[in-house]
Design a protein around this motif. Structure first.
Motif, mmCIF file in Angstrom:
data_model
loop_
_atom_site.group_PDB
_atom_site.id
_atom_site.type_symbol
_atom_site.label_atom_id
_atom_site.label_comp_id
_atom_site.label_asym_id
_atom_site.label_seq_id
_atom_site.Cartn_x
_atom_site.Cartn_y
_atom_site.Cartn_z
ATOM 1 N N VAL A 30 -8.593 -5.185 -3.119
ATOM 2 C CA VAL A 30 -9.792 -4.542 -3.634
ATOM 3 C C VAL A 30 -10.988 -5.125 -2.904
ATOM 4 O O VAL A 30 -10.902 -6.188 -2.288
ATOM 5 C CB VAL A 30 -9.956 -4.756 -5.161
ATOM 6 C CG1 VAL A 30 -8.834 -4.079 -5.920
ATOM 7 C CG2 VAL A 30 -10.018 -6.241 -5.495
ATOM 8 N N GLU A 31 -12.112 -4.438 -2.985
ATOM 9 C CA GLU A 31 -13.350 -4.961 -2.418
ATOM 10 C C GLU A 31 -14.344 -5.125 -3.550
ATOM 11 O O GLU A 31 -14.576 -4.193 -4.332
ATOM 12 C CB GLU A 31 -13.913 -4.025 -1.355
ATOM 13 C CG GLU A 31 -15.108 -4.610 -0.609
ATOM 14 C CD GLU A 31 -15.523 -3.773 0.577
ATOM 15 O OE1 GLU A 31 -16.629 -3.185 0.504
ATOM 16 O OE2 GLU A 31 -14.767 -3.710 1.553
ATOM 17 N N ARG B 103 -0.848 -5.585 -14.725
ATOM 18 C CA ARG B 103 -1.208 -4.216 -15.069
ATOM 19 C C ARG B 103 -1.171 -4.078 -16.588
ATOM 20 O O ARG B 103 -0.157 -4.363 -17.221
ATOM 21 C CB ARG B 103 -0.254 -3.212 -14.421
ATOM 22 C CG ARG B 103 -0.246 -3.235 -12.890
ATOM 23 C CD ARG B 103 -1.565 -2.729 -12.334
ATOM 24 N NE ARG B 103 -1.540 -2.655 -10.885
ATOM 25 C CZ ARG B 103 -2.036 -3.591 -10.079
ATOM 26 N NH1 ARG B 103 -2.569 -4.674 -10.606
ATOM 27 N NH2 ARG B 103 -1.998 -3.457 -8.776
ATOM 28 N N GLY C 61 2.128 2.144 -3.309
ATOM 29 C CA GLY C 61 1.133 2.486 -4.319
ATOM 30 C C GLY C 61 0.743 1.338 -5.219
ATOM 31 O O GLY C 61 0.232 1.554 -6.332
ATOM 32 N N GLU D 220 -1.583 -0.912 -4.608
ATOM 33 C CA GLU D 220 -3.006 -1.229 -4.461
ATOM 34 C C GLU D 220 -3.235 -2.739 -4.397
ATOM 35 O O GLU D 220 -3.840 -3.334 -5.297
ATOM 36 C CB GLU D 220 -3.800 -0.602 -5.613
ATOM 37 C CG GLU D 220 -3.647 0.913 -5.672
ATOM 38 C CD GLU D 220 -4.378 1.530 -6.853
ATOM 39 O OE1 GLU D 220 -4.852 0.766 -7.723
ATOM 40 O OE2 GLU D 220 -4.465 2.761 -6.913
ATOM 41 N N PRO D 221 -2.775 -3.387 -3.345
ATOM 42 C CA PRO D 221 -2.784 -4.853 -3.294
ATOM 43 C C PRO D 221 -4.135 -5.488 -3.021
ATOM 44 O O PRO D 221 -4.288 -6.695 -3.223
ATOM 45 C CB PRO D 221 -1.822 -5.155 -2.146
ATOM 46 C CG PRO D 221 -1.976 -3.975 -1.223
ATOM 47 C CD PRO D 221 -2.153 -2.797 -2.143
ATOM 48 N N GLU E 126 0.824 -1.205 0.000
ATOM 49 C CA GLU E 126 0.000 0.000 0.000
ATOM 50 C C GLU E 126 0.857 1.254 0.000
ATOM 51 O O GLU E 126 0.586 2.209 -0.749
ATOM 52 C CB GLU E 126 -0.924 -0.018 1.226
ATOM 53 C CG GLU E 126 -2.034 -1.057 1.130
ATOM 54 C CD GLU E 126 -2.725 -1.284 2.456
ATOM 55 O OE1 GLU E 126 -2.315 -0.660 3.471
ATOM 56 O OE2 GLU E 126 -3.662 -2.110 2.495
ATOM 57 N N ARG E 127 1.918 1.262 0.817
ATOM 58 C CA ARG E 127 2.801 2.436 0.854
ATOM 59 C C ARG E 127 3.480 2.671 -0.487
ATOM 60 O O ARG E 127 3.775 3.803 -0.857
ATOM 61 C CB ARG E 127 3.863 2.265 1.946
ATOM 62 C CG ARG E 127 3.336 2.276 3.352
ATOM 63 C CD ARG E 127 4.430 2.612 4.374
ATOM 64 N NE ARG E 127 5.578 1.734 4.251
ATOM 65 C CZ ARG E 127 5.710 0.571 4.882
ATOM 66 N NH1 ARG E 127 4.709 0.112 5.640
ATOM 67 N NH2 ARG E 127 6.811 -0.156 4.758
ATOM 68 N N ALA F 11 -5.744 -8.101 -5.147
ATOM 69 C CA ALA F 11 -5.808 -7.550 -6.496
ATOM 70 C C ALA F 11 -5.060 -8.430 -7.490
ATOM 71 O O ALA F 11 -4.066 -9.077 -7.149
ATOM 72 C CB ALA F 11 -5.227 -6.141 -6.512
#
Length: 381
Positions: A340-341, A353, A335, A337-338, A332-333, A349
């Motif tokens: 999701v909901e 990409r 960036g 974005e590991p 997360e730090r 996730a």
């Protein structure tokens, strides 16, 4: 409902008939689903995929194991021993672009759902079979990840020297096999794009593991060397292992002479880099125990987090040993974005990409049989 209604994505418009369960197959089909394919998961009535019962832990009453590898799919419950259920399964296979199955070899053939039986109905079908040990002499062996780790050599190179074989902390062989299956399916689809012809894709746990053992497997295949467990040490690189900082362990992976010199400078021990015993990687491997003792003595001066900052700034690959909470926090730090909901369900996730057609999170993992009506509608049943 037409195929045009399927959601957009790199694989949009593709229909996948997923006859797999547990981990390797469902992981492969989830990757395809994340990239836009419409995946229909065929499950046993009343019970469904085995992993629906593999808990604790649970989230909202559902096993997190099942939730891990089944998002973006639809579920239909079909009894393949019942003529009506089997006929619906055949209709789905005849409509599908891809079929993935991991039954014991021969099972799909006996049901009339094997590749040879379906090819006349659907010449463009990409038919992916995932087995434990192939469809020949190994067909009768149970395809469990733990068994593959044992007989495939992974446990022999994992754990402490001289100790019992140790399994990896996750069903790694299943995951690697699922990745190989997804890659094989994509290659077969590319061939179909050019020729219109489907084909059979076969992957096994054992073959996937031998490939994934990379340098260890190459040591045997190319030089006849049988590697052994070395704990957290690397057979060919030093320093490349776990060290002790003032408060907790830290991993250092100095893979070349430049990084080793930078490490020694950051530790305020430049004399180590100048020592003829440690000047080259081959020398460091030969003098491993002496060098590791020197490095541990220097590392005791600071905490793991302090060294992480200092060594990273100096260009030395390193990192503290995190638990999963720490791992997610780091991602997360950074960036990445590991997590999701998806409709209230926490998910890891997709790591892929893509600039133009990124993975999407369209549906939570399905409840057993919840898409029966939808599937029958697209099949005209």
């Amino acid at each position: 409902m037409s195929m045009d209604a399927f959601d957009a994505g790199a694989l949009s418009g593709l229909l996948v008939a997923d006859f797999s369960r547990v981990l390797a197959g469902p992981y492969a089909t989830m990757l395809l689903a994340d990239l836009g394919a419409e995946v229909v998961k065929v499950e046993r009535p009343g019970a469904g995929d085995d992993t629906r019962a593999w808990g604790p832990p649970y989230a909202g009453g559902e096993a997190t194991y099942f939730l891990a590898v089944n998002r973006n799919k639809r579920s239909i419950a079909l009894d393949l021993r019942d003529p009506a259920g089997l006929e619906t399964a055949r209709a789905l296979a005849a409509r599908a672009d891809v079929l993935v199955e991991n039954f014991r070899p021969g099972t799909m053939d006996r049901l009339g759902l094997g590749h040879d039986a379906l090819r006349p109905l659907n010449p463009g079908l990409v038919y992916c079979s995932i087995t434990g040990f192939g469809s020949g002499e190994g067909a009768g062996l149970p395809g469990y990840d733990l068994i593959a780790q044992a007989v495939g050599g992974l446990m022999s190179v994992t754990g402490e020297p001289g100790g019992p074989g140790t399994k990896a902390g996750v069903a790694l062989v299943d995951v690697v096999t699922g990745l190989h299956a997804a890659l094989g399916v994509l290659a077969a689809l590319r061939h179909r794009d050019r020729t219109g012809e489907g084909q059979r894709v076969e992957v096994s746990l054992l073959s996937s593991l031998l490939s994934a053992l990379t340098n260890h497997a190459s040591a045997y295949a190319a030089a006849g060397v049988v590697p052994r467990a070395m704990g957290n040490r690397h057979p060919s690189i030093v320093p490349y292992e776990v060290f002790e900082a003032a408060d907790r362990p830290i991993v250092i992976a100095a893979g070349n002479d430049r990084q080793f010199r930078a490490l020694c400078e950051a530790l305020e021990r430049p004399g180590l880099a100048a020592d003829p015993r440690f000047a080259t990687n081959a020398g460091r491997v030969a003098a491993r125990d002496v060098l590791v003792a020197e490095l541990n003595a220097a590392l005791a001066a600071r905490t793991a987090d302090e060294w992480f900052g200092l060594l990273t700034a100096a260009g030395v690959p390193c990192g503290p040993i995190n638990d999963l909470a720490g791992a997610f926090s780091l991602a997360e730090r950074l960036g990445l974005e590991p997590a999701v909901e998806v409709d209230g369900v926490g998910q890891v996730a997709d790591p892929i990409r893509l600039g133009a057609t990124p993975p999407s999170y369209r549906r939570r993992p399905p409840r057993l049989g919840e898409d029966d009506a939808w599937v029958r509608e697209i099949l005209g049943r």
